[in-house]
Scaffold this motif. Structure first.
Motif, PDB file in Angstrom:
ATOM      1  N   ALA A  79     -15.911 -17.729 -81.030  1.00 34.87           N
ATOM      2  CA  ALA A  79     -16.029 -16.586 -80.206  1.00 34.87           C
ATOM      3  C   ALA A  79     -14.991 -15.590 -80.583  1.00 34.87           C
ATOM      4  N   SER A  80     -13.880 -16.263 -80.813  1.00 35.86           N
ATOM      5  CA  SER A  80     -12.720 -15.175 -81.162  1.00 35.86           C
ATOM      6  C   SER A  80     -12.945 -14.618 -82.155  1.00 35.86           C
TER       7      SER A  80
ATOM      8  N   ILE B 203     -20.711 -13.257 -89.442  1.00 40.66           N
ATOM      9  CA  ILE B 203     -20.242 -12.160 -88.493  1.00 40.66           C
ATOM     10  C   ILE B 203     -20.976 -11.054 -88.472  1.00 40.66           C
ATOM     11  N   ASP B 204     -20.867 -10.346 -89.538  1.00 37.14           N
ATOM     12  CA  ASP B 204     -21.549  -9.047 -89.745  1.00 37.14           C
ATOM     13  C   ASP B 204     -23.089  -9.326 -89.069  1.00 37.14           C
ATOM     14  N   ALA B 205     -23.803 -10.165 -89.710  1.00 35.33           N
ATOM     15  CA  ALA B 205     -24.958 -10.311 -89.364  1.00 35.33           C
ATOM     16  C   ALA B 205     -25.449 -10.540 -88.013  1.00 35.33           C
ATOM     17  N   LEU B 206     -24.441 -11.433 -87.421  1.00 30.31           N
ATOM     18  CA  LEU B 206     -24.763 -11.726 -85.850  1.00 30.31           C
ATOM     19  C   LEU B 206     -24.551 -10.487 -85.017  1.00 30.31           C
ATOM     20  N   LYS B 207     -23.357  -9.588 -85.585  1.00 29.99           N
ATOM     21  CA  LYS B 207     -23.271  -8.338 -84.738  1.00 29.99           C
ATOM     22  C   LYS B 207     -24.448  -7.347 -85.082  1.00 29.99           C
ATOM     23  N   ALA B 208     -24.878  -7.536 -86.469  1.00 22.84           N
ATOM     24  CA  ALA B 208     -26.053  -6.295 -86.762  1.00 22.84           C
ATOM     25  C   ALA B 208     -27.128  -6.524 -85.939  1.00 22.84           C
ATOM     26  N   CYS B 209     -27.618  -7.718 -85.758  1.00 22.77           N
ATOM     27  CA  CYS B 209     -29.037  -8.130 -85.100  1.00 22.77           C
ATOM     28  C   CYS B 209     -28.725  -7.985 -83.610  1.00 22.77           C
ATOM     29  N   GLY B 210     -27.646  -7.741 -83.073  1.00 22.30           N
ATOM     30  CA  GLY B 210     -27.486  -7.488 -81.483  1.00 22.30           C
ATOM     31  C   GLY B 210     -27.146  -8.823 -80.841  1.00 22.30           C
ATOM     32  N   ALA B 211     -26.896 -10.097 -81.560  1.00 24.50           N
ATOM     33  CA  ALA B 211     -26.572 -10.970 -80.701  1.00 24.50           C
ATOM     34  C   ALA B 211     -25.417 -11.233 -80.086  1.00 24.50           C
ATOM     35  N   VAL B 212     -24.527 -10.302 -80.225  1.00 21.51           N
ATOM     36  CA  VAL B 212     -23.243 -10.200 -79.384  1.00 21.51           C
ATOM     37  C   VAL B 212     -23.285  -9.178 -78.461  1.00 21.51           C
ATOM     38  N   LYS B 213     -23.108  -9.575 -77.070  1.00 20.23           N
ATOM     39  CA  LYS B 213     -23.315  -8.709 -76.213  1.00 20.23           C
ATOM     40  C   LYS B 213     -22.350  -8.728 -74.934  1.00 20.23           C
ATOM     41  N   PHE B 214     -21.892  -7.428 -74.538  1.00 22.12           N
ATOM     42  CA  PHE B 214     -21.009  -7.538 -73.402  1.00 22.12           C
ATOM     43  C   PHE B 214     -21.425  -7.086 -72.117  1.00 22.12           C
ATOM     44  N   GLY B 215     -21.046  -7.573 -70.962  1.00 24.12           N
ATOM     45  CA  GLY B 215     -21.585  -7.327 -69.710  1.00 24.12           C
ATOM     46  C   GLY B 215     -20.809  -8.414 -68.743  1.00 24.12           C
ATOM     47  N   ASP B 216     -21.734  -8.527 -67.761  1.00 26.18           N
ATOM     48  CA  ASP B 216     -21.476  -9.919 -66.808  1.00 26.18           C
ATOM     49  C   ASP B 216     -22.566 -10.675 -66.902  1.00 26.18           C
ATOM     50  N   PHE B 217     -22.431 -12.054 -67.272  1.00 24.93           N
ATOM     51  CA  PHE B 217     -23.195 -13.003 -67.723  1.00 24.93           C
ATOM     52  C   PHE B 217     -22.982 -14.287 -67.162  1.00 24.93           C
ATOM     53  N   THR B 218     -24.115 -15.134 -66.795  1.00 22.53           N
ATOM     54  CA  THR B 218     -24.002 -16.432 -66.189  1.00 22.53           C
ATOM     55  C   THR B 218     -24.214 -17.231 -67.172  1.00 22.53           C
ATOM     56  N   LEU B 219     -23.632 -18.329 -67.735  1.00 25.34           N
ATOM     57  CA  LEU B 219     -23.815 -19.162 -68.899  1.00 25.34           C
ATOM     58  C   LEU B 219     -24.720 -20.394 -68.441  1.00 25.34           C
ATOM     59  N   ALA B 220     -25.441 -21.103 -69.316  1.00 22.81           N
ATOM     60  CA  ALA B 220     -25.983 -22.340 -69.186  1.00 22.81           C
ATOM     61  C   ALA B 220     -25.230 -23.242 -68.288  1.00 22.81           C
ATOM     62  N   SER B 221     -23.698 -23.263 -68.468  1.00 19.58           N
ATOM     63  CA  SER B 221     -22.958 -24.243 -68.098  1.00 19.58           C
ATOM     64  C   SER B 221     -22.624 -23.872 -66.622  1.00 19.58           C
TER      65      SER B 221
ATOM     66  N   ILE C  25     -22.864 -29.325 -86.129  1.00 19.07           N
ATOM     67  CA  ILE C  25     -22.571 -27.762 -86.598  1.00 19.07           C
ATOM     68  C   ILE C  25     -23.177 -26.782 -85.366  1.00 19.07           C
ATOM     69  N   THR C  26     -22.150 -26.006 -85.181  1.00 15.73           N
ATOM     70  CA  THR C  26     -22.618 -24.980 -84.147  1.00 15.73           C
ATOM     71  C   THR C  26     -22.438 -23.539 -84.798  1.00 15.73           C
ATOM     72  N   VAL C  27     -23.143 -22.566 -84.490  1.00 16.62           N
ATOM     73  CA  VAL C  27     -23.403 -21.368 -85.208  1.00 16.62           C
ATOM     74  C   VAL C  27     -22.105 -20.666 -84.572  1.00 16.62           C
ATOM     75  N   VAL C  28     -21.906 -20.756 -83.272  1.00 12.14           N
ATOM     76  CA  VAL C  28     -21.063 -20.251 -82.549  1.00 12.14           C
ATOM     77  C   VAL C  28     -20.267 -21.033 -81.370  1.00 12.14           C
ATOM     78  N   ASP C  29     -19.072 -21.411 -81.677  1.00 12.03           N
ATOM     79  CA  ASP C  29     -18.373 -22.086 -80.621  1.00 12.03           C
ATOM     80  C   ASP C  29     -17.664 -21.332 -79.773  1.00 12.03           C
ATOM     81  N   ARG C  30     -17.631 -21.239 -78.291  1.00  6.44           N
ATOM     82  CA  ARG C  30     -17.241 -20.320 -77.439  1.00  6.44           C
ATOM     83  C   ARG C  30     -15.735 -20.628 -76.947  1.00  6.44           C
ATOM     84  N   GLU C  31     -15.298 -21.801 -77.776  1.00  5.48           N
ATOM     85  CA  GLU C  31     -13.847 -22.227 -77.473  1.00  5.48           C
ATOM     86  C   GLU C  31     -13.753 -22.803 -76.157  1.00  5.48           C
ATOM     87  N   SER C  32     -14.624 -23.220 -75.459  1.00  2.00           N
ATOM     88  CA  SER C  32     -14.472 -23.470 -74.104  1.00  2.00           C
ATOM     89  C   SER C  32     -14.540 -25.036 -73.827  1.00  2.00           C
ATOM     90  N   GLY C  33     -14.196 -25.746 -74.755  1.00  2.00           N
ATOM     91  CA  GLY C  33     -14.092 -27.333 -74.412  1.00  2.00           C
ATOM     92  C   GLY C  33     -15.023 -28.274 -75.292  1.00  2.00           C
TER      93      GLY C  33
END
Length: 177
Positions: free
Chosen positions: A173-174, A11-29, A147-155
């Motif tokens: 994701a939570s 979790i710390d590594a993902l945050k530190a490298c900038g992998a977690v971003k906030f804003g308005d995004f359209t996902l691949a889905s 295995i998924t690095v991050v599950d967005r918990e969306s199905g």
């Protein structure tokens, strides 16, 4: 899911490298989201990629697996790192058949009945990995775990379960938002 210090380090590594971003995004889905998990940032950072591979290797320790698989493009560095960490052969799954060179949908060798563990970057609905699972099964191999690095918990967990595959998130994701 990984537990304890390893999960916290991821979790710390993902945050530190900038992998977690906030804003308005359209996902691949096609869904809209107020946050984005940019695992490509993580998988191109050697220190973060090493943490991911180490945590994923803990998950598969003791499992009967013949190959590590990754879907092109996002799964390539993750599967390669896990393959090296676990000492298992690598199989890459293209999104479609290649009609030039040696052709085919797979890079790497596996046999009929081979047990392939897939690693994904981020799962939302699980659609792209379910497509890869179908191709692998059609080629005669077995996939029963992703295995998924991050599950967005969306199905994705339910959708994979519906095709007989267990989703194992390193983090959810939570845990990140």
């Amino acid at each position: 899911m990984t537990e304890g210090n390893g999960k916290r380090a991821l979790i710390d590594a993902l945050k530190a490298c900038g992998a977690v971003k906030f804003g308005d995004f359209t996902l691949a889905s096609g869904k809209k989201s107020s946050y984005y998990i940019d695992i490509k940032k993580a998988s191109t950072d050697p220190a973060t990629l090493a943490v991911i591979a180490k945590e994923a290797a803990k998950v598969i320790k003791g499992l009967d697996i013949d190959c590590i698989g990754g879907v092109v493009l996002g799964g390539v560095p993750l599967a390669t790192a896990l393959s090296l960490e676990a000492g298992l052969p690598l199989v890459l799954i293209r999104k479609s058949e290649k009609d030039y060179g040696t052709g085919g949908r797979f890079v790497g060798e596996f046999k009929n009945g081979s047990k392939i563990l897939l690693i994904e970057d981020v799962t939302t609905s699980g659609g792209s990995v379910i497509d890869a699972i179908a191709a692998i099964r059609e080629a005669g191999a077995v996939v029963d775990r992703v295995i998924t690095v991050v599950d967005r918990e969306s199905g994705a967990e339910k959708n994979l379960s519906d095709v007989g595959v267990k989703l194992v998130p390193l983090v959810r994701a939570s845990d990140l938002i």
